[in-house]
Write a protein that holds these residues in place. Structure first.
Motif, PDB file in Angstrom:
ATOM      1  N   MET A   1       0.732  -1.036   0.016  1.00 49.87           N
ATOM      2  CA  MET A   1      -0.090  -0.014  -0.042  1.00 49.87           C
ATOM      3  C   MET A   1       0.906   1.200   0.028  1.00 49.87           C
ATOM      4  N   SER A   2       0.650   2.225  -0.746  1.00 47.84           N
ATOM      5  CA  SER A   2       1.152   3.369  -0.884  1.00 47.84           C
ATOM      6  C   SER A   2       1.016   4.285   0.284  1.00 47.84           C
ATOM      7  N   TRP A   3       1.973   5.509   0.296  1.00 45.07           N
ATOM      8  CA  TRP A   3       1.545   6.342   1.716  1.00 45.07           C
ATOM      9  C   TRP A   3       0.334   7.099   0.994  1.00 45.07           C
ATOM     10  N   ARG A   9      -7.256   6.197   3.279  1.00 47.46           N
ATOM     11  CA  ARG A   9      -7.761   5.386   4.121  1.00 47.46           C
ATOM     12  C   ARG A   9      -8.003   6.384   5.445  1.00 47.46           C
ATOM     13  N   THR A  10      -6.856   7.066   5.873  1.00 53.30           N
ATOM     14  CA  THR A  10      -7.088   7.691   6.925  1.00 53.30           C
ATOM     15  C   THR A  10      -8.155   8.724   6.755  1.00 53.30           C
ATOM     16  N   THR A  15     -13.553  10.818   7.707  1.00 53.05           N
ATOM     17  CA  THR A  15     -14.997  11.068   7.032  1.00 53.05           C
ATOM     18  C   THR A  15     -16.215  10.433   7.785  1.00 53.05           C
ATOM     19  N   VAL A  16     -15.914   9.203   7.959  1.00 50.40           N
ATOM     20  CA  VAL A  16     -17.073   8.322   8.787  1.00 50.40           C
ATOM     21  C   VAL A  16     -17.174   8.791  10.043  1.00 50.40           C
ATOM     22  N   LEU A  17     -16.254   9.059  10.995  1.00 50.69           N
ATOM     23  CA  LEU A  17     -16.301   9.726  12.359  1.00 50.69           C
ATOM     24  C   LEU A  17     -16.898  10.810  12.223  1.00 50.69           C
ATOM     25  N   THR A  18     -16.628  11.775  11.374  1.00 47.12           N
ATOM     26  CA  THR A  18     -17.211  13.175  11.345  1.00 47.12           C
ATOM     27  C   THR A  18     -18.910  13.077  10.958  1.00 47.12           C
ATOM     28  N   ARG A  19     -19.118  12.228   9.868  1.00 46.51           N
ATOM     29  CA  ARG A  19     -20.645  11.966   9.925  1.00 46.51           C
ATOM     30  C   ARG A  19     -21.151  11.445  11.031  1.00 46.51           C
ATOM     31  N   LEU A  36     -13.427   4.239  -0.910  1.00 43.55           N
ATOM     32  CA  LEU A  36     -13.853   3.304   0.117  1.00 43.55           C
ATOM     33  C   LEU A  36     -13.832   1.841  -0.248  1.00 43.55           C
ATOM     34  N   GLU A  37     -14.410   1.490  -1.339  1.00 45.30           N
ATOM     35  CA  GLU A  37     -14.511   0.362  -1.989  1.00 45.30           C
ATOM     36  C   GLU A  37     -13.143  -0.592  -2.184  1.00 45.30           C
ATOM     37  N   ARG A  38     -12.321   0.300  -2.858  1.00 43.14           N
ATOM     38  CA  ARG A  38     -11.031  -0.057  -3.317  1.00 43.14           C
ATOM     39  C   ARG A  38     -10.070  -0.118  -1.955  1.00 43.14           C
ATOM     40  N   LEU A  39     -10.114   0.856  -1.134  1.00 43.02           N
ATOM     41  CA  LEU A  39      -9.166   0.521  -0.001  1.00 43.02           C
ATOM     42  C   LEU A  39      -9.761  -0.242   1.129  1.00 43.02           C
ATOM     43  N   PHE A  40     -10.969  -0.360   1.195  1.00 39.75           N
ATOM     44  CA  PHE A  40     -11.359  -1.063   2.289  1.00 39.75           C
ATOM     45  C   PHE A  40     -12.248  -2.400   2.094  1.00 39.75           C
ATOM     46  N   GLY A  41     -12.765  -2.442   0.877  1.00 38.24           N
ATOM     47  CA  GLY A  41     -13.516  -3.601   0.283  1.00 38.24           C
ATOM     48  C   GLY A  41     -15.119  -3.283   0.988  1.00 38.24           C
ATOM     49  N   GLY A  42     -15.329  -2.158   1.324  1.00 35.39           N
ATOM     50  CA  GLY A  42     -16.914  -1.889   1.700  1.00 35.39           C
ATOM     51  C   GLY A  42     -16.681  -1.417   3.191  1.00 35.39           C
TER      52      GLY A  42
END
Length: 106
Positions: A1-3, A9-10, A15-19, A36-42
């Motif tokens: 995974m690149s920087w 991802r961070t 974003t999720v926590l802010t929402r 989100l899909e690409r980096l977490f799979g959903g």
């Protein structure tokens, strides 16, 4: 995974926590977030990352609690007070999954 991916991802987690700070039960908590899909799979992958974050914080709290003579419950409550949005997201998703499981069992 690149920087760049790690930083993205961070940003997704933030974003999720802010929402969730506005409403952890909102149905679109994980919607329309680029990458989100690409980096977490959903959404489940994001939830796993949030659970991992909670567990890391809790492990540190437990170490501290042992040194200070606190109980596990005291450590848990202290962390929940320090990380209310994170706890609320995890609890809301747990409630949602429980409701879904109960509905499927009927």
């Amino acid at each position: 995974m690149s920087w760049e991916d790690q930083h993205t991802r961070t940003r997704i987690v933030h974003t999720v926590l802010t929402r969730a700070a506005a409403d952890p039960d909102r149905p679109d908590l994980f919607s329309d977030i680029p990458e989100l899909e690409r980096l977490f799979g959903g959404a489940d992958g994001v939830l796993l990352a949030l659970r991992y974050r909670w567990n890391n914080h809790f492990d540190a709290k437990m170490d501290q609690a042992q040194q200070q003579g606190q109980t596990a419950m005291e450590a848990y409550l202290e962390l929940a007070a320090e990380q209310p949005v994170l706890r609320a997201v995890l609890d809301a998703q747990y409630r949602r999954r429980q409701s879904q499981s109960e509905a499927m069992a009927r």
